[in-house]
Design an enzyme around this catalytic site. Sequence first.
Site, PDB file in Angstrom:
ATOM      1  N   LYS A  81       0.834  -1.198   0.000  1.00 53.62           N
ATOM      2  CA  LYS A  81       0.000   0.000   0.000  1.00 53.62           C
ATOM      3  C   LYS A  81       0.875   1.255   0.000  1.00 53.62           C
ATOM      4  O   LYS A  81       1.873   1.332   0.725  1.00 53.62           O
ATOM      5  CB  LYS A  81      -0.913  -0.024   1.232  1.00 53.62           C
ATOM      6  CG  LYS A  81      -1.923   1.115   1.306  1.00 53.62           C
ATOM      7  CD  LYS A  81      -2.836   0.937   2.511  1.00 53.62           C
ATOM      8  CE  LYS A  81      -3.805   2.099   2.658  1.00 53.62           C
ATOM      9  NZ  LYS A  81      -4.701   1.928   3.827  1.00 53.62           N
ATOM     10  N   SER A 156      -9.142   3.171   2.636  1.00 51.65           N
ATOM     11  CA  SER A 156      -8.059   3.671   1.805  1.00 51.65           C
ATOM     12  C   SER A 156      -7.226   2.561   1.141  1.00 51.65           C
ATOM     13  O   SER A 156      -6.363   2.850   0.303  1.00 51.65           O
ATOM     14  CB  SER A 156      -7.121   4.557   2.636  1.00 51.65           C
ATOM     15  OG  SER A 156      -6.544   3.840   3.709  1.00 51.65           O
ATOM     16  N   SER A 180     -10.243   1.150   6.728  1.00 49.75           N
ATOM     17  CA  SER A 180      -9.516   1.106   5.460  1.00 49.75           C
ATOM     18  C   SER A 180      -9.137  -0.283   4.997  1.00 49.75           C
ATOM     19  O   SER A 180      -8.766  -0.461   3.837  1.00 49.75           O
ATOM     20  CB  SER A 180      -8.247   1.971   5.551  1.00 49.75           C
ATOM     21  OG  SER A 180      -8.587   3.331   5.654  1.00 49.75           O
TER      22      SER A 180
END
Length: 462
Positions: A81, A156, A180
């Site tokens: 990520k 996210s 997220s």
Amino acid sequence: MADITELDALSLSRAIREKKLSCQETMCAYLRRIEKTNPAVNAIVSLRPQDKLLNVAKEYDELLARGQYLGWMHGMPQAPKDVTPVRGLLTTYGSPLLRNFLPQADAPAIARMRAAGAIFIGRTNVPEFALGSQTYNSLFGPTRNALDPRLTAGGSSGGAAAALALNLLPVADGSDMMGSLRNPAAFNNVYGMRPSHGRVPSGTPDLFCQQLATEGPMARNIADLATLLRTQAGHLENDPLSMRAALPDEGLERDFKGCRIGWLGDLGGHLAFDPGVLELCEQALKKFDALGARVEAIVAPFSPEQMWDTWLTWRHYLLAGALGVHYADPKRRAQLKPEAIWEIEQGLDMPAARLYGASLARSSLYRAVVQAFEKVDFLVLPAAQVFPFDVEINWPREVGGRPMDTYHRWMEVTILPSLVGCPALAVPAGFNAEGLPAGLQIIGRPGADWPVLQMGRAWEQA
């Protein structure tokens, strides 16, 4: 080679270790899959050059030929990520302010994945500074839903979830402050787990106050998810709040007859939902019945309004501290998205008394949740309050006929585990008549990550 990307992570791992597949074959298959599929969803960004990746894969094959097996991720392509530091790999946080940032060291979870043999091929896309559950930014654009590219992948960890769902990665890492790992898992029909606080060492500059965010795993099945969590987890001496107790050395199979499930629903009408989300989740609860578990609706043993106020105070305080350096420079401030500026401004001049009051309220919430676990074994909530929405919309201004007063109010359903530090596993709950997915959060008592995974495994089988 196309079939390689359809293998689950543990099957891929075994095939590489037994030399039924080479690391080069594996890398080639994933790069072809990414080349074919990624342009439609924009899940993976900052992809490294193909020739360099194939050379690295060749080196990993040579290691294996010499009897040097690094671990279960040996030769496995991974794209961390884009808010998690990876040594020597572009880490932008989705912000033009960091478009050229190259970290000098790995985050702890990344270092452990590297040691287990992962090959880092690029990044998965994020919202700017991971703010908001809609993955878009001015550097790379939006990430689209794996099931319908007209819709958002959530966030996210939206890039991670979409990449995983489309077989662009065998497993994926993510992070979770306000859902997220859980929201994008629900939006893309995969599994995402927010571990107990301290289960995965943070590696953040602030070791004591930053207790809302944590890294964790995402996968297409529970066995892969649990294996990645084992890799990421474990005490770190320079992280004082990381857990010393290891995950138990036992399997995922367990009998849940007589298990007590507490369904929190909409928190007594406090939460707004898209039409059909709550009903779909309640229908999915019947899977617990098939396991022999008992589901009962319970009243939240805390004030949802106070929990939201507590959340805002902590979030403003932490984000103002983390991002305040950008805000202080007018030129850098002009490159921040409005939601980031709002968070910072709310926290810059926060009175100490307000923060202390929020700490007391959070402590009371923890005690109330721990007491609730004396009557039930697991708590369950929806994983999101809305179905995946148009990717061109930054965030829903209205949910279920109610206006949303902040850019993240529509994800309020995720804040309980984040504030208390409970493990929370997002599992698929099914689809509505339009084919849009929803998910559930299975929440365990603090530290009970493995029982949550065992329940997830039973859910998966049901």
